[in-house]
Each structure stands twice: as structure tokens, then as C-alpha cells.
Write a protein that holds these residues in place. Sequence first.
Motif, PDB file in Angstrom:
ATOM      1  N   GLU A   1       4.437  -1.869 -17.906  1.00  0.00           N
ATOM      2  CA  GLU A   1       5.291  -1.672 -16.736  1.00  0.00           C
ATOM      3  C   GLU A   1       4.516  -1.272 -15.490  1.00  0.00           C
ATOM      4  N   GLY A   2       3.220  -1.196 -15.568  1.00  0.00           N
ATOM      5  CA  GLY A   2       2.424  -0.814 -14.406  1.00  0.00           C
ATOM      6  C   GLY A   2       2.099   0.665 -14.407  1.00  0.00           C
ATOM      7  N   ALA A   3       1.421   1.087 -13.351  1.00  0.00           N
ATOM      8  CA  ALA A   3       0.911   2.461 -13.298  1.00  0.00           C
ATOM      9  C   ALA A   3       2.002   3.507 -13.155  1.00  0.00           C
ATOM     10  N   VAL A   4       3.107   3.190 -12.496  1.00  0.00           N
ATOM     11  CA  VAL A   4       4.168   4.179 -12.310  1.00  0.00           C
ATOM     12  C   VAL A   4       5.531   3.618 -12.713  1.00  0.00           C
ATOM     13  N   GLY A   5       5.544   2.767 -13.727  1.00  0.00           N
ATOM     14  CA  GLY A   5       6.804   2.215 -14.211  1.00  0.00           C
ATOM     15  C   GLY A   5       7.647   3.287 -14.895  1.00  0.00           C
ATOM     16  N   LYS A   6       8.864   2.915 -15.284  1.00  0.00           N
ATOM     17  CA  LYS A   6       9.779   3.878 -15.910  1.00  0.00           C
ATOM     18  C   LYS A   6       9.231   4.532 -17.171  1.00  0.00           C
ATOM     19  N   PRO A   7       8.520   3.789 -18.054  1.00  0.00           N
ATOM     20  CA  PRO A   7       8.034   4.449 -19.268  1.00  0.00           C
ATOM     21  C   PRO A   7       6.956   5.505 -19.011  1.00  0.00           C
ATOM     22  N   VAL A   8       6.319   5.478 -17.857  1.00  0.00           N
ATOM     23  CA  VAL A   8       5.258   6.441 -17.559  1.00  0.00           C
ATOM     24  C   VAL A   8       5.904   7.768 -17.203  1.00  0.00           C
ATOM     25  N   ARG A   9       5.672   8.770 -18.047  1.00  0.00           N
ATOM     26  CA  ARG A   9       6.285  10.080 -17.832  1.00  0.00           C
ATOM     27  C   ARG A   9       5.317  11.083 -17.238  1.00  0.00           C
ATOM     28  N   GLY A  10       4.045  10.733 -17.207  1.00  0.00           N
ATOM     29  CA  GLY A  10       3.067  11.651 -16.650  1.00  0.00           C
ATOM     30  C   GLY A  10       1.664  11.086 -16.750  1.00  0.00           C
ATOM     31  N   PHE A  11       0.785  11.650 -15.972  1.00  0.00           N
ATOM     32  CA  PHE A  11      -0.622  11.292 -15.998  1.00  0.00           C
ATOM     33  C   PHE A  11      -1.393  12.386 -16.708  1.00  0.00           C
ATOM     34  N   CYS A  12      -2.596  12.035 -17.121  1.00  0.00           N
ATOM     35  CA  CYS A  12      -3.546  13.008 -17.652  1.00  0.00           C
ATOM     36  C   CYS A  12      -4.725  13.062 -16.690  1.00  0.00           C
ATOM     37  N   THR A  13      -5.464  14.139 -16.718  1.00  0.00           N
ATOM     38  CA  THR A  13      -6.617  14.279 -15.844  1.00  0.00           C
ATOM     39  C   THR A  13      -7.864  14.585 -16.660  1.00  0.00           C
ATOM     40  N   THR A  14      -8.997  14.192 -16.105  1.00  0.00           N
ATOM     41  CA  THR A  14     -10.299  14.542 -16.658  1.00  0.00           C
ATOM     42  C   THR A  14     -11.194  14.933 -15.492  1.00  0.00           C
TER      43      THR A  14
ATOM     44  N   ALA B   1       0.823  -1.217   0.000  1.00  0.00           N
ATOM     45  CA  ALA B   1       0.000   0.000   0.000  1.00  0.00           C
ATOM     46  C   ALA B   1       0.854   1.263   0.000  1.00  0.00           C
ATOM     47  N   LEU B   2       2.011   1.228   0.640  1.00  0.00           N
ATOM     48  CA  LEU B   2       2.858   2.415   0.743  1.00  0.00           C
ATOM     49  C   LEU B   2       3.941   2.502  -0.335  1.00  0.00           C
ATOM     50  N   ALA B   3       4.160   1.424  -1.078  1.00  0.00           N
ATOM     51  CA  ALA B   3       5.234   1.391  -2.070  1.00  0.00           C
ATOM     52  C   ALA B   3       4.986   2.400  -3.186  1.00  0.00           C
ATOM     53  N   ARG B   4       6.011   3.147  -3.524  1.00  0.00           N
ATOM     54  CA  ARG B   4       6.040   4.104  -4.634  1.00  0.00           C
ATOM     55  C   ARG B   4       4.990   5.197  -4.535  1.00  0.00           C
ATOM     56  N   ARG B   5       4.533   5.476  -3.329  1.00  0.00           N
ATOM     57  CA  ARG B   5       3.515   6.506  -3.142  1.00  0.00           C
ATOM     58  C   ARG B   5       4.036   7.886  -3.556  1.00  0.00           C
ATOM     59  N   ARG B   6       5.311   8.133  -3.333  1.00  0.00           N
ATOM     60  CA  ARG B   6       5.894   9.421  -3.717  1.00  0.00           C
ATOM     61  C   ARG B   6       5.851   9.607  -5.233  1.00  0.00           C
ATOM     62  N   ARG B   7       6.088   8.534  -5.977  1.00  0.00           N
ATOM     63  CA  ARG B   7       6.037   8.625  -7.449  1.00  0.00           C
ATOM     64  C   ARG B   7       4.608   8.897  -7.920  1.00  0.00           C
ATOM     65  N   TYR B   8       3.636   8.225  -7.318  1.00  0.00           N
ATOM     66  CA  TYR B   8       2.236   8.502  -7.654  1.00  0.00           C
ATOM     67  C   TYR B   8       1.914   9.980  -7.401  1.00  0.00           C
ATOM     68  N   THR B   9       2.331  10.480  -6.250  1.00  0.00           N
ATOM     69  CA  THR B   9       2.049  11.870  -5.895  1.00  0.00           C
ATOM     70  C   THR B   9       2.720  12.829  -6.869  1.00  0.00           C
ATOM     71  N   HIS B  10       3.951  12.540  -7.238  1.00  0.00           N
ATOM     72  CA  HIS B  10       4.678  13.395  -8.186  1.00  0.00           C
ATOM     73  C   HIS B  10       3.992  13.403  -9.546  1.00  0.00           C
ATOM     74  N   LEU B  11       3.655  12.218 -10.067  1.00  0.00           N
ATOM     75  CA  LEU B  11       3.022  12.152 -11.383  1.00  0.00           C
ATOM     76  C   LEU B  11       1.631  12.794 -11.366  1.00  0.00           C
ATOM     77  N   ALA B  12       0.904  12.640 -10.266  1.00  0.00           N
ATOM     78  CA  ALA B  12      -0.417  13.257 -10.163  1.00  0.00           C
ATOM     79  C   ALA B  12      -0.299  14.772 -10.047  1.00  0.00           C
ATOM     80  N   GLY B  13       0.734  15.251  -9.360  1.00  0.00           N
ATOM     81  CA  GLY B  13       0.917  16.691  -9.209  1.00  0.00           C
ATOM     82  C   GLY B  13       1.299  17.378 -10.506  1.00  0.00           C
ATOM     83  N   SER B  14       1.986  16.654 -11.387  1.00  0.00           N
ATOM     84  CA  SER B  14       2.396  17.252 -12.655  1.00  0.00           C
ATOM     85  C   SER B  14       1.530  16.793 -13.822  1.00  0.00           C
ATOM     86  N   ALA B  15       0.335  16.312 -13.531  1.00  0.00           N
ATOM     87  CA  ALA B  15      -0.552  15.800 -14.576  1.00  0.00           C
ATOM     88  C   ALA B  15      -1.068  16.928 -15.462  1.00  0.00           C
TER      89      ALA B  15
END
Length: 187
Positions: A158-171, A61-75
Motif C-alpha cells: 500500500e505504499g509508505a503511508v497506506g492504511k495498513p501502516v500503523r507506525g514507523f520504526c527508527t534506527t 511532493a506535498l501529498a500526505r505530508r501530515r501522515r508522514y509527520t505523524h507516523l515519524a513522530g510516533s515511531a
Amino acid sequence: MGRGTQSLARVAVVVRAGAAPLWWLGVLATGIGLLLPGLTGRRIGVLAGAALFLVTAGAVALARRRRYTHLAGSATRAGRHDVLQDRRVTLRVVRRPRRWWLLLAFLAAVASSFAVPAAGGAVLAGAGAGLWLKAVWLGRRERTEETLLWMRTDRLAEGAVGKPVRGFCTTGIAAGDAAPGGARRRS
């Protein structure tokens, strides 16, 4: 991310895709493990399994939470011509290539029950519970910010926050057929 037509999948659905198979295979492996006496005995196996369940669920549950937060913040905002993938399609695309790994993990969990009954199944179930908790965390974040997080479908391997994922989009919160957190949207 460049503009143009692209296919997008919900991040929470990608995270949640592994939760149910891991949970149910873990519960089944734990049940089979309880039938075997094992080298350590059932009592020690169940106690070890309970501890491993809690540790695994918390770690996942806590793994890679910082990466999720970073990608969501720069979406960035999804484009008008972007295609939003259905929840069922995303689940199938994420689960299908991982089914053999799930089978091997299940067999390893059952085999470990000959040594420590129920512990291997508890680890699998803990991983499933941890993924579900992470999806719930993402859903809570989506509700508070009133935006849904999406990722490009060509980066799903590679999953939701793997290396190829450079950013998220929002709707907006009403887009797609999945509720915040990746669950089925209730009518």
C-alpha cells in the motif's frame, strides 16, 4: 508495534522507488510527444506541459505530508533482532508489481500527445520529480533528527503511508545501506 523479529524497509527508499521510473518514462513520453504536432500545436503543448509538470511535482511532493509527520513522530525504536532490508531488494519489491501501471501510464502519456503534445509526459515526469522531492524532504528530516525511518515489509503493497501502516520504526543514522533520503550510501 509488537516486539519480535520483523523485516524492515526504509521509508525513504520506498518513496524514492517510483521516482526514477516515472521521471525517465515521462521524459521519454515528452520527447515522443514533441515529435507529434497534435491538435493544439507544439507550443501550446509545451507550455501546458510545463505548467502541469510544476503543479504535479508540487502536489506529489506535498501529498500526505501530515501522515508522514505523524507516523515519524510516533515511531518506535527498532528491535535488536529486526532484519533491515537492503536498498536494492526494497526497490525491486516496490517496483515489480507496479511495472504494468507504469507501462499503461507511459502509453496514455504518449497517446495524449496526439491532442496536447508533451503534456502527458510532463505529468509523469512531474510525478517522478515530486516523489524525489518528498524523499529529499524525508532525508533532511532524518539528518536533523539523526534517525532513519523504517517500515514493516509486509505493509509495502500500500505504499509508505497506506492504511495498513500503523507506525514507523527508527534506527541510528548509520544503519542500513542507504543514506538519509534513500539514495545509495557513498563509501
